[in-house]
Design an enzyme around this catalytic site. Structure first.
Site: not given
Ligand SMILES: Cc1cc2nc3c(=O)[nH]c(=O)nc-3n(C[C@H](O)[C@H](O)[C@H](O)COP(=O)(O)OP(=O)(O)OC[C@H]3O[C@@H](n4cnc5c(N)ncnc54)[C@H](O)[C@@H]3O)c2cc1C
Length: 339
Positions: A178, A228, A303
């Site tokens: 992660r 998480s 996380e």
């Molecule tokens: C129901 C649920 C289940 C989940 N299950 C998992 C799982 O099984 N495994 C897991 O790893 N995660 C899980 N997550 C967490 C989340 O979905 C992941 O971390 C996901 O990859 C975040 O992507 P996002 O686009 O929503 O990023 P955001 O939440 O919008 O951002 C997260 C971080 O990434 C940065 N970021 C986003 N896009 C960019 C970009 N284009 N360039 C630079 N920085 C960027 C942001 O600045 C921030 O620091 C879950 C979340 C939920 C709600």
């Protein structure tokens, strides 16, 4: 009244961006459904637009926050004084050539996983249920079943804080559990090249269906959450178990503070019962972390990340200092909810 100079406002308008909004509520676009208004939200359509906005914010010393789907973000209920750059649908192309796949950073991960299955490409079945964009996934080295997307990343194109464009190789990204070297680097990921292996379409689809079925059983889906909350720590995993088990063993499943609650279904999820503020979630994180520490000797790190009103953004536990969230005072605020 706008907190920005008239010159900045003129220049951002004159970029002619297709998607730009002013005084935009962030709660509806974050998965926890928490967050005040952002002064400006832009949704770029190209790497060039990303670079233009980065350059403008830097020239005017305006805070910039990059967001994907907000599925790993707690946003300050006071909002954000600056520009939120949301990388999403307008940057979500996918091109498949043999086992190489090039995607815009805004592609929705479950959709990408389905395209990979249809093309008979195996290796990333485990991301099928992760509700975020590829940019967020690559930054967080997200995945499931103790795997991370990083092992399939070949190249990541980013706009750097000085608005130049640079490609990173997998070796340069320093992937571990992660974690990637891009976290905290202030870059915007715009495009990602992945390498997979050839596999059997029906087997890949079956595996994805099994993964989705198992996630549906384990994870809360009715109330807003960010997946998480705490990271698994290998030493704690060996002796105590994963965070969900440690929190449950500490008797915290179902406890609530304000509108935030430790999910009665999965103790590593904090759900918003309707009116939670960012402080409710931070206080519940502080209380959970301290209670588990007293029982196990392990301090769990988050996380989930927190974005402050002024643009600081780091793992949420880093904002739960004891001066602000004293565990014995929090005791009085904790309640037990039965559903
Ligand atoms: C129901 C649920 C289940 C989940 N299950 C998992 C799982 O099984 N495994 C897991 O790893 N995660 C899980 N997550 C967490 C989340 O979905 C992941 O971390 C996901 O990859 C975040 O992507 P996002 O686009 O929503 O990023 P955001 O939440 O919008 O951002 C997260 C971080 O990434 C940065 N970021 C986003 N896009 C960019 C970009 N284009 N360039 C630079 N920085 C960027 C942001 O600045 C921030 O620091 C879950 C979340 C939920 C709600």
């Amino acid at each position: 009244m706008s907190p920005f100079s008239p010159l900045f406002m003129n220049e951002i308008r004159s970029l002619g961006l297709k998607d730009v909004g002013f005084d935009v509520p962030l709660a509806p676009i974050s998965r926890w459904k928490i967050g005040g208004d952002a002064d400006i939200v832009v949704c770029p359509h190209s790497t060039t637009e990303v670079a233009q906005v980065v350059q403008l914010c830097k020239a005017h010393d305006v805070a910039l926050f990059v967001m994907g789907d907000g599925s790993n973000m707690l946003i300050d209920s006071k909002g954000f004084r600056g520009v939120v750059m949301k990388i999403g649908a307008p940057m979500s192309k996918i091109e498949i050539s043999g086992t190489r796949v090039t995607c815009g950073a805004g592609i929705w991960v479950p959709y990408m996983a389905k395209c990979l299955a249809n093309a008979g490409l195996t290796g990333l079945e485990h991301v099928v249920g992760i509700p975020g964009t590829l940019g967020g996934l690559v930054l967080m080295n997200g995945g499931s079943q103790r795997k991370g997307v990083g092992s399939h990343v070949r190249r990541v194109t980013c706009v750097l804080p000085d608005s130049s464009i640079r490609d990173y190789t997998q070796e340069e990204l320093g992937y571990s559990y992660r974690h990637s070297a891009l976290q905290g680097a202030g870059v915007v990921i715009t495009e990602v090249e992945l390498v997979l292996a050839n596999g059997d379409v029906s087997q890949i689809r079956r595996d994805q269906i099994d993964i989705m079925a198992s996630r549906r059983k384990k994870f809360p889906k009715n109330l807003p959450n960010c997946g998480s909350t705490f990271l698994s720590n290998p030493a704690m995993y060996e002796t105590v178990g994963p965070p969900g088990k440690a929190i449950e063993d500490a008797g915290l499943k179902g406890v609530a503070l304000g509108g935030a609650q430790i999910s009665p279904l999965h103790a590593n999820f904090i759900v918003n019962r309707g009116n939670a503020t960012s402080d409710d979630v931070l206080a519940l994180i502080a209380y959970t972390r301290q209670t588990v520490f007293e029982r196990t000797g392990y301090k769990m790190d988050c996380e989930a990340r927190f974005l402050t009103e002024t643009g600081e953004e780091r793992p949420a536990h880093e904002f739960t200092d004891a001066d602000r969230f004293d565990a014995s005072l929090l005791d009085a605020l904790i309640s037990r909810v039965n559903d």
